[in-house]
Design a protein around this motif. Structure first.
Motif, mmCIF file in Angstrom:
data_model
loop_
_atom_site.group_PDB
_atom_site.id
_atom_site.type_symbol
_atom_site.label_atom_id
_atom_site.label_comp_id
_atom_site.label_asym_id
_atom_site.label_seq_id
_atom_site.Cartn_x
_atom_site.Cartn_y
_atom_site.Cartn_z
ATOM 1 N N PRO A 124 56.812 56.141 53.777
ATOM 2 C CA PRO A 124 57.314 54.918 54.392
ATOM 3 C C PRO A 124 58.092 54.052 53.404
ATOM 4 O O PRO A 124 57.814 54.058 52.198
ATOM 5 C CB PRO A 124 56.039 54.209 54.859
ATOM 6 N N GLN A 125 59.073 53.345 53.920
ATOM 7 C CA GLN A 125 59.872 52.450 53.102
ATOM 8 C C GLN A 125 59.072 51.210 52.730
ATOM 9 O O GLN A 125 58.148 50.797 53.434
ATOM 10 C CB GLN A 125 61.131 52.034 53.861
ATOM 11 N N LYS A 126 59.443 50.573 51.615
ATOM 12 C CA LYS A 126 58.793 49.338 51.208
ATOM 13 C C LYS A 126 59.319 48.171 52.027
ATOM 14 O O LYS A 126 60.498 48.126 52.390
ATOM 15 C CB LYS A 126 59.038 49.072 49.722
ATOM 16 N N VAL A 127 58.441 47.221 52.292
ATOM 17 C CA VAL A 127 58.817 45.989 52.968
ATOM 18 C C VAL A 127 58.155 44.822 52.241
ATOM 19 O O VAL A 127 57.283 45.006 51.387
ATOM 20 C CB VAL A 127 58.397 45.992 54.449
ATOM 21 N N ILE A 128 58.582 43.623 52.584
ATOM 22 C CA ILE A 128 57.999 42.401 52.016
ATOM 23 C C ILE A 128 56.963 41.862 52.991
ATOM 24 O O ILE A 128 57.216 41.776 54.196
ATOM 25 C CB ILE A 128 59.078 41.339 51.766
ATOM 26 N N TYR A 129 55.803 41.494 52.465
ATOM 27 C CA TYR A 129 54.762 40.884 53.281
ATOM 28 C C TYR A 129 54.556 39.441 52.840
ATOM 29 O O TYR A 129 54.472 39.143 51.641
ATOM 30 C CB TYR A 129 53.445 41.642 53.153
ATOM 31 N N ILE A 130 54.505 38.540 53.818
ATOM 32 C CA ILE A 130 54.147 37.142 53.587
ATOM 33 C C ILE A 130 52.779 36.930 54.244
ATOM 34 O O ILE A 130 52.637 37.070 55.453
ATOM 35 C CB ILE A 130 55.166 36.175 54.229
ATOM 36 N N TYR A 131 51.789 36.615 53.433
ATOM 37 C CA TYR A 131 50.450 36.376 53.966
ATOM 38 C C TYR A 131 50.068 34.905 53.756
ATOM 39 O O TYR A 131 50.450 34.292 52.753
ATOM 40 C CB TYR A 131 49.414 37.251 53.259
ATOM 41 N N HIS A 132 49.306 34.342 54.700
ATOM 42 C CA HIS A 132 48.881 32.951 54.571
ATOM 43 C C HIS A 132 47.458 32.780 55.096
ATOM 44 O O HIS A 132 46.917 33.660 55.776
ATOM 45 C CB HIS A 132 49.845 32.016 55.313
ATOM 46 N N SER A 133 46.875 31.627 54.770
ATOM 47 C CA SER A 133 45.480 31.363 55.137
ATOM 48 C C SER A 133 45.344 30.251 56.169
ATOM 49 O O SER A 133 44.250 29.708 56.348
ATOM 50 C CB SER A 133 44.668 31.002 53.881
ATOM 51 N N ILE A 136 53.363 36.162 48.538
ATOM 52 C CA ILE A 136 54.429 37.095 48.876
ATOM 53 C C ILE A 136 54.246 38.346 48.033
ATOM 54 O O ILE A 136 54.018 38.265 46.826
ATOM 55 C CB ILE A 136 55.816 36.444 48.655
ATOM 56 N N THR A 137 54.313 39.512 48.669
ATOM 57 C CA THR A 137 54.130 40.764 47.952
ATOM 58 C C THR A 137 54.921 41.863 48.642
ATOM 59 O O THR A 137 55.535 41.635 49.691
ATOM 60 C CB THR A 137 52.628 41.146 47.882
ATOM 61 N N VAL A 138 54.968 43.022 48.042
ATOM 62 C CA VAL A 138 55.663 44.167 48.635
ATOM 63 C C VAL A 138 54.659 45.286 48.852
ATOM 64 O O VAL A 138 53.606 45.336 48.219
ATOM 65 C CB VAL A 138 56.815 44.670 47.742
ATOM 66 N N GLY A 139 54.993 46.176 49.773
ATOM 67 C CA GLY A 139 54.126 47.310 50.039
ATOM 68 C C GLY A 139 54.765 48.242 51.036
ATOM 69 O O GLY A 139 55.809 47.926 51.619
ATOM 70 N N PRO A 140 54.161 49.405 51.249
ATOM 71 C CA PRO A 140 54.704 50.338 52.231
ATOM 72 C C PRO A 140 54.611 49.763 53.635
ATOM 73 O O PRO A 140 53.670 49.029 53.947
ATOM 74 C CB PRO A 140 53.818 51.580 52.065
ATOM 75 N N ASP A 141 55.585 50.105 54.457
ATOM 76 C CA ASP A 141 55.596 49.650 55.851
ATOM 77 C C ASP A 141 54.461 50.351 56.599
ATOM 78 O O ASP A 141 54.524 51.548 56.860
ATOM 79 C CB ASP A 141 56.948 49.955 56.482
ATOM 80 N N GLU A 142 53.428 49.603 56.935
ATOM 81 C CA GLU A 142 52.236 50.192 57.552
ATOM 82 C C GLU A 142 52.485 50.656 58.979
ATOM 83 O O GLU A 142 51.699 51.424 59.541
ATOM 84 C CB GLU A 142 51.086 49.186 57.509
ATOM 85 N N ASP A 143 53.570 50.181 59.588
ATOM 86 C CA ASP A 143 53.885 50.588 60.962
ATOM 87 C C ASP A 143 54.813 51.797 61.021
ATOM 88 O O ASP A 143 55.165 52.269 62.100
ATOM 89 C CB ASP A 143 54.553 49.422 61.715
ATOM 90 N N SER A 166 53.213 45.411 44.028
ATOM 91 C CA SER A 166 52.279 45.458 45.151
ATOM 92 C C SER A 166 50.896 45.060 44.652
ATOM 93 O O SER A 166 50.483 45.469 43.570
ATOM 94 C CB SER A 166 52.240 46.867 45.742
ATOM 95 N N SER A 167 50.194 44.238 45.428
ATOM 96 C CA SER A 167 48.918 43.735 44.929
ATOM 97 C C SER A 167 47.903 43.536 46.049
ATOM 98 O O SER A 167 48.088 42.692 46.923
ATOM 99 C CB SER A 167 49.134 42.407 44.199
ATOM 100 N N ASP A 168 46.830 44.318 46.019
ATOM 101 C CA ASP A 168 45.740 44.110 46.959
ATOM 102 C C ASP A 168 44.941 42.855 46.607
ATOM 103 O O ASP A 168 44.289 42.266 47.474
ATOM 104 C CB ASP A 168 44.804 45.318 46.972
#
Length: 466
Positions: free
Chosen positions: A388-397, A375-382, A328-330
């Motif tokens: 909370p379970q971990k999920v995969i986040y895809i972020y783009h610009s 692409i990173t992983v993190g806790p499910d914010e919803d 996980s990476s901020d």
């Protein structure tokens, strides 16, 4: 990135006991502009004739590099990046003192700010420039100049770090800033006129903050030279420097292109450690046991507690080396949230519209805009659960705003992307390889999951259907 940014550096004393690398070129007509075929090609053309491998081996974070080019075509191209006369048009778009423009002058080794209040008017800027011999420091010109956007967008892809810029316009016989060092790596491109530079050994190698240094402390210059249009100068963060426009000549304009602020191993360790400790504490009961009573009330941490912490750190190090899943990476989120959108002025495409071909189970797809996606992983914010379970986040610009690039991190900045179950990681890694992938070959148990995955990415304009 600091509005005071100029250069940076890692410099051991031995690196500063010899002149910085100086390359003189006479390549008239052979380099009319930079090479934008890829981020690597752009950077290589920027530092030409130095090779990229040589640059990172011998200069990056170590010592300055000066490249003097006797190339009229390149000097003309550099001049097109920003001219003093460009300010007249840009001021009409609404600029403000402090936020967009600083007016300053170095007097007796100190910076004197001559800003007025509120909105910037070009006639007043020109008056301060001509009569008060003030430097005009213009923040983040890539917001207004397309070619700088094109350069910096490619450099952000190349470095994987935010790339900001400042333009400095200084009258003849004047100096804008006192000797100082910065917390960013900087590449200086001389655009108009000439600038006299002096560099000094760093007092804080690879500095993490900006600081003014008094003349009495910096000693004699290690490097002393004149930059002319078409020339390039690089030096590492922490490098002490000052520059003035020679008397009797035209004004000087240069742009500093800066990167790698808060992008060290220490920053990455701080960013990764919290999530790693949280993950391992779920598996290791020793990390969940309580600390000694009243330990936080003591003036010093007891020796036994320090030994315990050292043991935990060794355990974390051992488990980290065996770890295969994403950290996980901020830092990833921060970078992609605040970076430039892709440059599209010459392509004629709409970045926010999916391609014409619709993806199906029989399709072959390929990731697009990979350089603008993380692409990173993190806790499910919803998820409302306490754990909370971990999920995969895809972020783009793709939807980022060029107009706000590097202008402060207000709370309204939006993060764009998608969320997927952790079970989709292997399929996403297939796509993130950059190769063409048949949808039916994705590593997911059902055809429905395969279709939904590619449809989500395609709708977000991240997939090209071949």
């Amino acid at each position: 990135m600091s509005k005071n940014e100029e250069p940076i550096g890692n410099g051991e004393e031995e690196n500063w006991s010899v002149p910085c690398k100086q390359v003189k070129m006479d390549v008239s007509g052979s380099m009319s502009a930079l090479n934008f075929d890829s981020p690597a090609d752009l950077f290589e053309s920027l530092i030409s004739p130095i090779k990229v491998e040589t640059f990172f081996k011998e200069f990056w974070e170590q010592k300055p590099l000066l490249i003097q080019r006797e190339d009229p075509s390149l000097a003309t191209y550099y001049q097109s990046l920003f001219r003093l006369s460009d300010l007249k048009r840009i001021c009409l778009q609404g600029l403000y003192y402090g936020k967009d423009v600083n007016v300053c002058r170095c007097i007796n080794g100190k910076k004197k700010v001559l800003n007025k209040g509120g909105k910037v008017h070009f006639l007043q800027l020109r008056k301060d420039f001509d009569q008060k011999r003030a430097t005009i420091q213009f923040h983040q010109p890539q917001r207004f100049k397309d070619e700088l956007w094109k350069i910096q967008e490619k450099l952000e892809c190349f470095f994987g770090s935010l790339v900001g810029s400042n333009v400095y316009m200084t009258p003849a016989g004047s100096q804008g800033l006192p000797p100082h060092y910065d917390d960013v790596e900087v590449f200086i491109l001389q655009l108009e006129g000439e600038k006299h530079w002096r560099l000094y050994s760093p007092t804080v190698p690879l500095a993490r903050e900006y600081s003014v240094e008094p003349e009495a402390r910096i000693g004699t210059p290690t490097h002393d030279f004149i930059l002319k249009p078409g020339d390039l100068l690089y030096f590492p963060r922490g490098t002490i420097h000052q520059a003035e426009t020679p008397s009797g000549l035209a004004h000087s304009t240069h742009v500093t292109i800066s990167t790698y602020q808060n992008n060290s191993w220490g920053d990455f360790l701080l960013d990764s450690l919290s999530g790693l400790v949280s993950d391992i504490a779920k598996e290791d009961v020793a990390l969940r046991t309580g600390i000694p009573r009243q330990m936080v009330m003591q003036a010093e941490t007891p020796a036994a507690a320090l030994r315990k912490l050292s043991g935990f750190l060794r355990t974390l190090a051992d488990q980290l080396e065996d770890r295969k899943e994403l950290l996980s990476s901020d830092m990833k989120k921060d970078f992609v949230m605040h970076r430039l959108p892709p440059y599209y002025m010459e392509s004629g495409i709409d970045l926010l519209e999916p391609g014409i071909k619709f993806p199906t189970l029989d399709s072959v797809v390929r990731l697009q805009f990979k350089d603008h996606t993380v692409i990173t992983v993190g806790p499910d914010e919803d998820q409302s659960d306490e754990t909370p379970q971990k999920v995969i986040y895809i972020y783009h610009s793709l939807k980022n705003l060029r107009q706000t690039h590097m202008m402060g991190r207000d709370e309204e900045t939006e993060l764009h992307g998608l969320r997927f179950p952790l079970s989709h990681l292997d399929a996403l890694k297939q796509i993130w390889s950059g190769c063409a992938v048949p949808v039916e070959d994705l590593k997911l148990p059902t055809d429905e999951e395969k279709r939904n995955l590619v449809l989500s990415l395609w709708t977000e304009c991240l997939l090209h259907v071949l």
